[in-house]
Write a protein that holds these residues in place. Sequence first.
Motif, PDB file in Angstrom:
ATOM      1  N   PRO A 155       0.840  -1.195   0.000  1.00  0.00           N
ATOM      2  CA  PRO A 155       0.000   0.000   0.000  1.00  0.00           C
ATOM      3  C   PRO A 155       0.874   1.244   0.000  1.00  0.00           C
ATOM      4  O   PRO A 155       1.944   1.259   0.604  1.00  0.00           O
ATOM      5  N   GLY A 156       0.430   2.276  -0.658  1.00  0.00           N
ATOM      6  CA  GLY A 156       1.241   3.477  -0.675  1.00  0.00           C
ATOM      7  C   GLY A 156       0.540   4.634  -1.352  1.00  0.00           C
ATOM      8  O   GLY A 156      -0.559   4.501  -1.888  1.00  0.00           O
ATOM      9  N   VAL A 157       1.207   5.774  -1.328  1.00  0.00           N
ATOM     10  CA  VAL A 157       0.706   6.998  -1.947  1.00  0.00           C
ATOM     11  C   VAL A 157       1.832   7.611  -2.762  1.00  0.00           C
ATOM     12  O   VAL A 157       2.976   7.653  -2.310  1.00  0.00           O
ATOM     13  N   SER A 158       1.499   8.069  -3.954  1.00  0.00           N
ATOM     14  CA  SER A 158       2.453   8.811  -4.769  1.00  0.00           C
ATOM     15  C   SER A 158       1.809  10.115  -5.192  1.00  0.00           C
ATOM     16  O   SER A 158       0.614  10.165  -5.490  1.00  0.00           O
ATOM     17  N   VAL A 159       2.612  11.181  -5.214  1.00  0.00           N
ATOM     18  CA  VAL A 159       2.109  12.508  -5.544  1.00  0.00           C
ATOM     19  C   VAL A 159       2.853  13.046  -6.762  1.00  0.00           C
ATOM     20  O   VAL A 159       4.080  12.896  -6.871  1.00  0.00           O
ATOM     21  N   PHE A 160       2.096  13.666  -7.661  1.00  0.00           N
ATOM     22  CA  PHE A 160       2.657  14.190  -8.905  1.00  0.00           C
ATOM     23  C   PHE A 160       2.217  15.641  -9.116  1.00  0.00           C
ATOM     24  O   PHE A 160       1.130  16.040  -8.687  1.00  0.00           O
ATOM     25  N   LEU A 161       3.076  16.398  -9.787  1.00  0.00           N
ATOM     26  CA  LEU A 161       2.794  17.785 -10.126  1.00  0.00           C
ATOM     27  C   LEU A 161       2.859  17.920 -11.647  1.00  0.00           C
ATOM     28  O   LEU A 161       3.744  17.345 -12.290  1.00  0.00           O
ATOM     29  N   ARG A 162       1.921  18.679 -12.190  1.00  0.00           N
ATOM     30  CA  ARG A 162       1.887  18.888 -13.638  1.00  0.00           C
ATOM     31  C   ARG A 162       2.202  20.340 -13.961  1.00  0.00           C
ATOM     32  O   ARG A 162       1.666  21.258 -13.344  1.00  0.00           O
ATOM     33  N   ASP A 163       3.086  20.532 -14.929  1.00  0.00           N
ATOM     34  CA  ASP A 163       3.385  21.871 -15.451  1.00  0.00           C
ATOM     35  C   ASP A 163       3.164  21.792 -16.957  1.00  0.00           C
ATOM     36  O   ASP A 163       4.030  21.316 -17.691  1.00  0.00           O
ATOM     37  N   GLY A 164       1.990  22.240 -17.407  1.00  0.00           N
ATOM     38  CA  GLY A 164       1.634  22.023 -18.801  1.00  0.00           C
ATOM     39  C   GLY A 164       1.445  20.536 -19.037  1.00  0.00           C
ATOM     40  O   GLY A 164       0.635  19.898 -18.374  1.00  0.00           O
ATOM     41  N   GLU A 165       2.225  19.965 -19.943  1.00  0.00           N
ATOM     42  CA  GLU A 165       2.163  18.526 -20.191  1.00  0.00           C
ATOM     43  C   GLU A 165       3.340  17.793 -19.560  1.00  0.00           C
ATOM     44  O   GLU A 165       3.485  16.581 -19.721  1.00  0.00           O
TER      45      GLU A 165
END
Length: 212
Positions: A155-165
């Motif tokens: 089990p886990g969590v991952s976080v992502f950030l988007r800048d345009g594409e």
Amino acid sequence: MNYPQIVTREEWLNARKELLVKEKEATRARDRLNAERRRLPMVRIDKEYVFDGPKGKVSLLDLFDGRRQLIVYHFMFDPSWDKGCPGCTNLVDNIPGNIARLYEGDTSLVLVSRAPLAKLEPYKQQKNWTTPWFSSYGSDFNYDFEATVDGGEVPGVSVFLRDGEQIFHTYSTTGRGVDILLGTYNYLDLTPLGRQEEWEEALNRSATSVQG
């Protein structure tokens, strides 16, 4: 278990004030930790990932649903299983039915599992969940983000950030690191009986012995 000691109101107030000092320091420490987490360096995601969703094949960029941030909960569901992990099920049961505030923070939340969508959809309907759920079956996504390790699900969590594409990986955690998402645990932590789990009982006994 042993119940707390019975004392006078004045004695309780004194003990409460002592604990409040520790609680405030823990809050400040958590604030510092959160700030440090936000300052973590990030990694550009150049690899293409394809997921199966209710509307067909989608990319990691699609999971953002137009928002700038994406939180992925890695729900343990091995392709050979017929049911999802009980612990992960408990966590998703804790997700608020209305996550509009999350959307207002320009953030999307999705579940991703390695099992095929044909197994995820019936389980989702059975649980009456509304959180978007996607299958990473056949891709490296679970392996690359350590949600599948040595053939086992984690089990886990991952976080992502988007800048345009462009997409960046900013944070991941596993195991007890996902506790913060369990609302009922946070409520139970306020009570004398707590979560009523074995590891917690050991801490209670240790604290009692230290106090005398």
